[in-house]
Design a protein around this motif. Structure first.
Motif, PDB file in Angstrom:
ATOM      1  N   MET A 122       0.829  -1.205   0.000  1.00  0.00           N
ATOM      2  CA  MET A 122       0.000   0.000   0.000  1.00  0.00           C
ATOM      3  C   MET A 122       0.866   1.258   0.000  1.00  0.00           C
ATOM      4  O   MET A 122       1.734   1.416   0.846  1.00  0.00           O
ATOM      5  N   HIS A 123       0.608   2.129  -0.962  1.00  0.00           N
ATOM      6  CA  HIS A 123       1.265   3.433  -0.995  1.00  0.00           C
ATOM      7  C   HIS A 123       0.199   4.459  -1.346  1.00  0.00           C
ATOM      8  O   HIS A 123      -0.949   4.107  -1.623  1.00  0.00           O
ATOM      9  N   SER A 124       0.614   5.718  -1.339  1.00  0.00           N
ATOM     10  CA  SER A 124      -0.258   6.727  -1.927  1.00  0.00           C
ATOM     11  C   SER A 124       0.592   7.728  -2.675  1.00  0.00           C
ATOM     12  O   SER A 124       1.811   7.802  -2.463  1.00  0.00           O
ATOM     13  N   ARG A 163       4.591  13.018  -1.967  1.00  0.00           N
ATOM     14  CA  ARG A 163       4.838  12.172  -0.799  1.00  0.00           C
ATOM     15  C   ARG A 163       3.908  10.970  -0.809  1.00  0.00           C
ATOM     16  O   ARG A 163       2.820  11.021  -1.378  1.00  0.00           O
ATOM     17  N   CYS A 164       4.329   9.938  -0.086  1.00  0.00           N
ATOM     18  CA  CYS A 164       3.450   8.798   0.162  1.00  0.00           C
ATOM     19  C   CYS A 164       2.773   9.056   1.506  1.00  0.00           C
ATOM     20  O   CYS A 164       3.431   9.361   2.491  1.00  0.00           O
ATOM     21  N   LEU A 165       1.448   8.968   1.554  1.00  0.00           N
ATOM     22  CA  LEU A 165       0.722   9.227   2.799  1.00  0.00           C
ATOM     23  C   LEU A 165       0.082   7.972   3.392  1.00  0.00           C
ATOM     24  O   LEU A 165      -0.772   8.057   4.246  1.00  0.00           O
ATOM     25  N   GLU A 166       0.466   6.806   2.864  1.00  0.00           N
ATOM     26  CA  GLU A 166       0.006   5.553   3.465  1.00  0.00           C
ATOM     27  C   GLU A 166       1.219   4.886   4.072  1.00  0.00           C
ATOM     28  O   GLU A 166       2.206   4.633   3.371  1.00  0.00           O
ATOM     29  N   TYR A 167       1.155   4.577   5.362  1.00  0.00           N
ATOM     30  CA  TYR A 167       2.339   3.996   5.993  1.00  0.00           C
ATOM     31  C   TYR A 167       2.732   2.697   5.291  1.00  0.00           C
ATOM     32  O   TYR A 167       1.911   1.788   5.152  1.00  0.00           O
ATOM     33  N   CYS A 168       3.997   2.641   4.853  1.00  0.00           N
ATOM     34  CA  CYS A 168       4.412   1.510   4.016  1.00  0.00           C
ATOM     35  C   CYS A 168       5.722   0.890   4.463  1.00  0.00           C
ATOM     36  O   CYS A 168       6.393   0.230   3.686  1.00  0.00           O
ATOM     37  N   GLY A 169       6.128   1.122   5.710  1.00  0.00           N
ATOM     38  CA  GLY A 169       7.348   0.482   6.186  1.00  0.00           C
ATOM     39  C   GLY A 169       8.330   1.463   6.785  1.00  0.00           C
ATOM     40  O   GLY A 169       8.028   2.636   6.944  1.00  0.00           O
ATOM     41  N   ASN A 171      10.976   3.036   5.896  1.00  0.00           N
ATOM     42  CA  ASN A 171      11.416   4.273   5.229  1.00  0.00           C
ATOM     43  C   ASN A 171      10.262   5.001   4.558  1.00  0.00           C
ATOM     44  O   ASN A 171      10.442   5.711   3.566  1.00  0.00           O
ATOM     45  N   HIS A 172       9.059   4.837   5.101  1.00  0.00           N
ATOM     46  CA  HIS A 172       7.876   5.523   4.558  1.00  0.00           C
ATOM     47  C   HIS A 172       8.101   7.030   4.478  1.00  0.00           C
ATOM     48  O   HIS A 172       7.765   7.678   3.487  1.00  0.00           O
ATOM     49  N   HIS A 173       8.699   7.601   5.540  1.00  0.00           N
ATOM     50  CA  HIS A 173       8.923   9.051   5.576  1.00  0.00           C
ATOM     51  C   HIS A 173       9.863   9.517   4.465  1.00  0.00           C
ATOM     52  O   HIS A 173       9.840  10.675   4.077  1.00  0.00           O
ATOM     53  N   GLY A 174      10.710   8.604   3.984  1.00  0.00           N
ATOM     54  CA  GLY A 174      11.671   8.989   2.951  1.00  0.00           C
ATOM     55  C   GLY A 174      11.120   8.821   1.544  1.00  0.00           C
ATOM     56  O   GLY A 174      11.800   9.101   0.565  1.00  0.00           O
ATOM     57  N   MET A 175       9.899   8.347   1.447  1.00  0.00           N
ATOM     58  CA  MET A 175       9.305   8.113   0.131  1.00  0.00           C
ATOM     59  C   MET A 175       8.722   9.404  -0.413  1.00  0.00           C
ATOM     60  O   MET A 175       7.561   9.730  -0.171  1.00  0.00           O
ATOM     61  N   ARG A 176       9.554  10.176  -1.101  1.00  0.00           N
ATOM     62  CA  ARG A 176       9.079  11.443  -1.645  1.00  0.00           C
ATOM     63  C   ARG A 176       9.840  11.796  -2.909  1.00  0.00           C
ATOM     64  O   ARG A 176      10.887  11.228  -3.206  1.00  0.00           O
TER      65      ARG A 176
END
Ligand SMILES: [Cu+2]
Length: 184
Positions: A122-124, A163-169, A171-176
């Motif tokens: 799951m991502h967004s 940004r990704c706004l669905e928690y995905c692991g 490094n979710h915060h780094g997904m941008r």
């Protein structure tokens, strides 16, 4: 099958089915109480006053008015497969933890269709205006045959954050990522 659950009526059916266990628990508790406590209640039953009905009516009216008034601010959801005139298509592939985009540079006035898919979990795909306002977020479910698609017209130049706004692991915060919109 997966597409049915996540799109259209499937989501509603699944949501309704999820209520069943709670309904069973609720009614079994109510039923039990009816057997255990059969003495008259100490407080008299309260009747709804007309003021209370008025408040309920106001809340309901406000609910519908606010919902309908906000429709025009909703992002435009479109089909991913049909051709659209005067629209630039961008293919986006989301994987933990990055976005692969077929194009990142646009001009003011460009109408862009963001066509996105998740390859793993799951991502967004959320787009932020240069002033920090969230323009939209589009949930990306893995395993769907049809991609999610949204249309947005860029009205101001600048650096737009993705940004990704669905928690995905971890490094979710780094997904941008970023999208650059240049002056026309
Ligand atoms: Cu994420």
């Amino acid at each position: 099958m997966v597409d049915f659950i996540y799109t259209g009526w499937g989501a509603l059916v699944v949501t309704l089915l999820m209520q069943i266990p709670f309904l069973i628990i609720f009614f079994s508790i109510v039923n039990k109480k009816a057997f255990v406590d059969n003495t008259p209640a100490e407080t008299p039953a309260e009747k709804y006053t007309s003021t209370r009905y008025l408040w309920i009516a106001i809340v309901l009216i406000a609910f519908f008015v606010v919902n309908f008034a906000s429709v025009k601010y909703m992002p435009t959801v479109v089909e991913a497969n049909t051709k659209m005139a005067n629209v630039k298509d961008v293919d986006i592939s989301a994987t933990s933890w990055k976005f692969d985009m077929s194009e990142r540079n646009f001009q003011v006035g460009d109408t862009v269709r963001f066509i996105a898919k998740s390859e793993d979990t799951m991502h967004s795909f959320a787009l932020y205006h240069p002033d920090g306002e969230l323009l939209f977020t589009m949930m990306l479910m893995p395993g769907l045959e049809t991609a999610s698609a949204l249309v947005h017209t860029f009205d101001k130049p600048g650096i737009y954050m993705v940004r990704c706004l669905e928690y995905c692991g971890v490094n979710h915060h780094g997904m941008r990522s970023v999208i650059t919109v240049a002056e026309k």
